[in-house]
Scaffold this motif. Structure first.
Motif, PDB file in Angstrom:
ATOM      1  N   ASN A  26       6.777  -6.847   4.665  1.00  0.00           N
ATOM      2  CA  ASN A  26       6.234  -5.510   4.457  1.00  0.00           C
ATOM      3  C   ASN A  26       4.741  -5.582   4.205  1.00  0.00           C
ATOM      4  OD1 ASN A  26       8.750  -4.198   4.746  1.00  0.00           O
ATOM      5  ND2 ASN A  26       9.298  -4.801   2.681  1.00  0.00           N
ATOM      6  N   TYR A  27       4.090  -4.437   4.335  1.00  0.00           N
ATOM      7  CA  TYR A  27       2.639  -4.360   4.238  1.00  0.00           C
ATOM      8  C   TYR A  27       2.237  -3.573   3.002  1.00  0.00           C
ATOM      9  CZ  TYR A  27       2.540  -5.425   9.317  1.00  0.00           C
ATOM     10  OH  TYR A  27       2.688  -5.981  10.555  1.00  0.00           O
ATOM     11  N   LEU A  28       1.032  -3.850   2.538  1.00  0.00           N
ATOM     12  CA  LEU A  28       0.426  -3.083   1.463  1.00  0.00           C
ATOM     13  C   LEU A  28      -0.980  -2.718   1.916  1.00  0.00           C
ATOM     14  CD1 LEU A  28       1.032  -2.143  -1.447  1.00  0.00           C
ATOM     15  CD2 LEU A  28       0.014  -4.270  -2.242  1.00  0.00           C
ATOM     16  N   PHE A  29      -1.282  -1.432   1.918  1.00  0.00           N
ATOM     17  CA  PHE A  29      -2.616  -0.959   2.258  1.00  0.00           C
ATOM     18  C   PHE A  29      -3.318  -0.610   0.949  1.00  0.00           C
ATOM     19  CE2 PHE A  29      -0.252  -0.567   6.094  1.00  0.00           C
ATOM     20  CZ  PHE A  29      -1.157  -0.891   7.088  1.00  0.00           C
ATOM     21  N   ASP A  30      -4.313  -1.403   0.628  1.00  0.00           N
ATOM     22  CA  ASP A  30      -5.007  -1.421  -0.649  1.00  0.00           C
ATOM     23  C   ASP A  30      -4.030  -1.909  -1.718  1.00  0.00           C
ATOM     24  OD1 ASP A  30      -7.687  -0.893  -0.019  1.00  0.00           O
ATOM     25  OD2 ASP A  30      -7.258   1.237   0.187  1.00  0.00           O
ATOM     26  N   CYS A  31      -4.594  -2.339  -2.826  1.00  0.00           N
ATOM     27  CA  CYS A  31      -3.791  -3.058  -3.818  1.00  0.00           C
ATOM     28  C   CYS A  31      -4.113  -2.545  -5.217  1.00  0.00           C
ATOM     29  CB  CYS A  31      -4.069  -4.565  -3.686  1.00  0.00           C
ATOM     30  SG  CYS A  31      -2.880  -5.606  -4.519  1.00  0.00           S
ATOM     31  N   GLY A  32      -3.992  -1.210  -5.366  1.00  0.00           N
ATOM     32  CA  GLY A  32      -4.194  -0.618  -6.679  1.00  0.00           C
ATOM     33  C   GLY A  32      -3.094  -1.051  -7.633  1.00  0.00           C
ATOM     34  N   GLU A  33      -3.022  -0.447  -8.788  1.00  0.00           N
ATOM     35  CA  GLU A  33      -2.011  -0.765  -9.797  1.00  0.00           C
ATOM     36  C   GLU A  33      -0.627  -0.812  -9.146  1.00  0.00           C
ATOM     37  OE1 GLU A  33      -0.106  -1.815 -12.841  1.00  0.00           O
ATOM     38  OE2 GLU A  33      -2.216  -1.407 -13.230  1.00  0.00           O
ATOM     39  N   LEU A  34       0.141  -1.889  -9.393  1.00  0.00           N
ATOM     40  CA  LEU A  34       1.426  -2.096  -8.714  1.00  0.00           C
ATOM     41  C   LEU A  34       2.635  -2.116  -9.648  1.00  0.00           C
ATOM     42  CD1 LEU A  34       0.420  -4.886  -6.154  1.00  0.00           C
ATOM     43  CD2 LEU A  34       0.625  -2.424  -5.761  1.00  0.00           C
ATOM     44  N   HIS A  35       2.472  -1.828 -10.922  1.00  0.00           N
ATOM     45  CA  HIS A  35       3.601  -1.932 -11.852  1.00  0.00           C
ATOM     46  C   HIS A  35       4.737  -0.966 -11.523  1.00  0.00           C
ATOM     47  CE1 HIS A  35       0.766  -4.355 -14.192  1.00  0.00           C
ATOM     48  NE2 HIS A  35       1.867  -4.946 -14.616  1.00  0.00           N
ATOM     49  N   ALA A  36       4.488   0.104 -10.798  1.00  0.00           N
ATOM     50  CA  ALA A  36       5.542   1.043 -10.414  1.00  0.00           C
ATOM     51  C   ALA A  36       6.390   0.511  -9.257  1.00  0.00           C
ATOM     52  CB  ALA A  36       4.930   2.392 -10.020  1.00  0.00           C
ATOM     53  N   LEU A  37       5.925  -0.530  -8.600  1.00  0.00           N
ATOM     54  CA  LEU A  37       6.650  -1.123  -7.471  1.00  0.00           C
ATOM     55  C   LEU A  37       7.539  -2.248  -8.006  1.00  0.00           C
ATOM     56  CD1 LEU A  37       6.636  -0.727  -4.366  1.00  0.00           C
ATOM     57  CD2 LEU A  37       4.951  -2.554  -4.248  1.00  0.00           C
ATOM     58  N   PRO A  38       8.845  -2.197  -7.751  1.00  0.00           N
ATOM     59  CA  PRO A  38       9.734  -3.253  -8.255  1.00  0.00           C
ATOM     60  C   PRO A  38       9.337  -4.632  -7.710  1.00  0.00           C
ATOM     61  CG  PRO A  38      11.006  -1.392  -7.397  1.00  0.00           C
ATOM     62  CD  PRO A  38       9.565  -1.160  -7.020  1.00  0.00           C
ATOM     63  N   ASN A  39       9.562  -5.664  -8.511  1.00  0.00           N
ATOM     64  CA  ASN A  39       9.204  -7.022  -8.099  1.00  0.00           C
ATOM     65  C   ASN A  39       9.859  -7.426  -6.788  1.00  0.00           C
ATOM     66  OD1 ASN A  39       7.570  -7.291 -10.311  1.00  0.00           O
ATOM     67  ND2 ASN A  39       8.916  -8.689 -11.420  1.00  0.00           N
ATOM     68  N   VAL A  40      11.069  -6.963  -6.534  1.00  0.00           N
ATOM     69  CA  VAL A  40      11.735  -7.314  -5.279  1.00  0.00           C
ATOM     70  C   VAL A  40      10.932  -6.793  -4.078  1.00  0.00           C
ATOM     71  CG1 VAL A  40      13.286  -5.294  -5.220  1.00  0.00           C
ATOM     72  CG2 VAL A  40      13.968  -7.449  -4.117  1.00  0.00           C
ATOM     73  N   GLU A  41      10.283  -5.659  -4.233  1.00  0.00           N
ATOM     74  CA  GLU A  41       9.436  -5.113  -3.163  1.00  0.00           C
ATOM     75  C   GLU A  41       8.122  -5.886  -3.082  1.00  0.00           C
ATOM     76  OE1 GLU A  41      10.517  -2.961  -1.019  1.00  0.00           O
ATOM     77  OE2 GLU A  41      12.251  -2.152  -2.062  1.00  0.00           O
ATOM     78  N   ILE A  42       7.551  -6.252  -4.222  1.00  0.00           N
ATOM     79  CA  ILE A  42       6.312  -7.034  -4.231  1.00  0.00           C
ATOM     80  C   ILE A  42       6.538  -8.386  -3.544  1.00  0.00           C
ATOM     81  CG2 ILE A  42       4.671  -8.247  -5.736  1.00  0.00           C
ATOM     82  CD1 ILE A  42       4.926  -5.872  -7.675  1.00  0.00           C
ATOM     83  N   LEU A  43       7.699  -8.961  -3.732  1.00  0.00           N
ATOM     84  CA  LEU A  43       8.009 -10.237  -3.080  1.00  0.00           C
ATOM     85  C   LEU A  43       8.054 -10.122  -1.563  1.00  0.00           C
ATOM     86  CD1 LEU A  43      10.695 -11.619  -5.531  1.00  0.00           C
ATOM     87  CD2 LEU A  43       8.485 -12.684  -4.984  1.00  0.00           C
ATOM     88  N   ARG A  44       8.294  -8.940  -1.044  1.00  0.00           N
ATOM     89  CA  ARG A  44       8.380  -8.729   0.404  1.00  0.00           C
ATOM     90  C   ARG A  44       7.027  -8.447   1.058  1.00  0.00           C
ATOM     91  NH1 ARG A  44      13.620  -5.179  -0.526  1.00  0.00           N
ATOM     92  NH2 ARG A  44      15.159  -6.849  -0.484  1.00  0.00           N
ATOM     93  N   VAL A  45       5.991  -8.254   0.254  1.00  0.00           N
ATOM     94  CA  VAL A  45       4.659  -7.992   0.821  1.00  0.00           C
ATOM     95  C   VAL A  45       4.154  -9.283   1.460  1.00  0.00           C
ATOM     96  CG1 VAL A  45       2.251  -7.410   0.306  1.00  0.00           C
ATOM     97  CG2 VAL A  45       4.109  -6.149  -0.798  1.00  0.00           C
ATOM     98  N   ARG A  46       3.881  -9.246   2.748  1.00  0.00           N
ATOM     99  CA  ARG A  46       3.379 -10.414   3.469  1.00  0.00           C
ATOM    100  C   ARG A  46       1.976 -10.197   3.996  1.00  0.00           C
ATOM    101  NH1 ARG A  46       6.347 -13.124   0.820  1.00  0.00           N
ATOM    102  NH2 ARG A  46       4.218 -13.651   0.571  1.00  0.00           N
ATOM    103  N   ARG A  47       1.532  -8.952   4.045  1.00  0.00           N
ATOM    104  CA  ARG A  47       0.196  -8.634   4.533  1.00  0.00           C
ATOM    105  C   ARG A  47      -0.395  -7.521   3.670  1.00  0.00           C
ATOM    106  NH1 ARG A  47       0.306 -11.721   8.699  1.00  0.00           N
ATOM    107  NH2 ARG A  47       2.064 -11.806  10.112  1.00  0.00           N
ATOM    108  N   ILE A  48      -1.651  -7.735   3.257  1.00  0.00           N
ATOM    109  CA  ILE A  48      -2.384  -6.718   2.503  1.00  0.00           C
ATOM    110  C   ILE A  48      -3.644  -6.380   3.284  1.00  0.00           C
ATOM    111  CG2 ILE A  48      -3.574  -6.144   0.350  1.00  0.00           C
ATOM    112  CD1 ILE A  48      -1.856  -8.216  -1.059  1.00  0.00           C
ATOM    113  N   PHE A  49      -3.910  -5.106   3.421  1.00  0.00           N
ATOM    114  CA  PHE A  49      -5.115  -4.627   4.104  1.00  0.00           C
ATOM    115  C   PHE A  49      -5.978  -3.923   3.052  1.00  0.00           C
ATOM    116  CE2 PHE A  49      -1.622  -4.858   7.022  1.00  0.00           C
ATOM    117  CZ  PHE A  49      -2.160  -5.533   8.109  1.00  0.00           C
ATOM    118  N   ILE A  50      -7.150  -4.472   2.789  1.00  0.00           N
ATOM    119  CA  ILE A  50      -8.056  -3.938   1.773  1.00  0.00           C
ATOM    120  C   ILE A  50      -9.163  -3.154   2.470  1.00  0.00           C
ATOM    121  CG2 ILE A  50      -9.692  -4.556  -0.058  1.00  0.00           C
ATOM    122  CD1 ILE A  50      -6.830  -5.190  -0.852  1.00  0.00           C
ATOM    123  N   SER A  51      -9.310  -1.879   2.132  1.00  0.00           N
ATOM    124  CA  SER A  51     -10.347  -1.057   2.767  1.00  0.00           C
ATOM    125  C   SER A  51     -11.733  -1.424   2.241  1.00  0.00           C
ATOM    126  CB  SER A  51     -10.060   0.425   2.533  1.00  0.00           C
ATOM    127  OG  SER A  51     -10.052   0.718   1.143  1.00  0.00           O
TER     128      SER A  51
END
Length: 147
Positions: A26-51
């Motif tokens: 899964n992707y993450l576009f920008d990487c603001g505060e992430l505590h609302a995202l469950p760890n299982v979802e954070i583990l699936r992030v493979r690509r981050i796009f920072i503006s």
């Protein structure tokens, strides 16, 4: 593919995108505060796009690294010029004496007007930046997932 804002509209920017075609990537576009995202979802992030690298667009990076630190799957981060220096400096700011056997790898990619610069940082090497590679910018980005 479906996406969700991690935070309310006026919160730190972070858009989480699930790819329906491949479980676990899964992707993450920008990487603001992430505590609302469950760890299982954070583990699936493979690509981050920072503006851009304002603090509200990157404040969740430390939390993401903490969750993914022993992952065998590399993380790719794409962003503007200066990203390699800023993110590798951030990782060098920690002591990594308890993670010497972690296979975790981060690949940083900076987009310039006419080229892309990349560096690989390995947890086993205390995230010291590897050799810098430079490729001509083809004008578009095609990822392994076909997007």
């Amino acid at each position: 593919m479906d996406g969700q804002l991690v935070n309310p509209p006026h919160g730190d920017p972070a858009l989480y995108v699930r790819l329906n075609c491949r479980a676990g990537v899964n992707y993450l576009f920008d990487c603001g505060e992430l505590h609302a995202l469950p760890n299982v979802e954070i583990l699936r992030v493979r690509r981050i796009f920072i503006s851009h690298t304002h603090i509200d667009h990157c404040i969740g990076f430390d939390h993401l690294i903490r969750v993914q630190l022993c992952s065998p799957t590399p993380l790719d981060i794409y962003g503007p010029p200066g990203l390699i220096e800023q993110f590798s400096g951030r990782l060098r700011g920690y002591v990594w004496n308890l993670t010497g056997d972690s296979p975790y790898t981060i690949q940083l990619h900076e987009f310039h007007a006419d080229h892309v610069e990349s560096r690989t940082l390995r947890c086993q090497n205390q995230f010291l930046p590897g050799r810098r590679t430079r490729q001509k910018w083809p004008g578009s980005l095609t990822l392994k997932e076909g997007y």
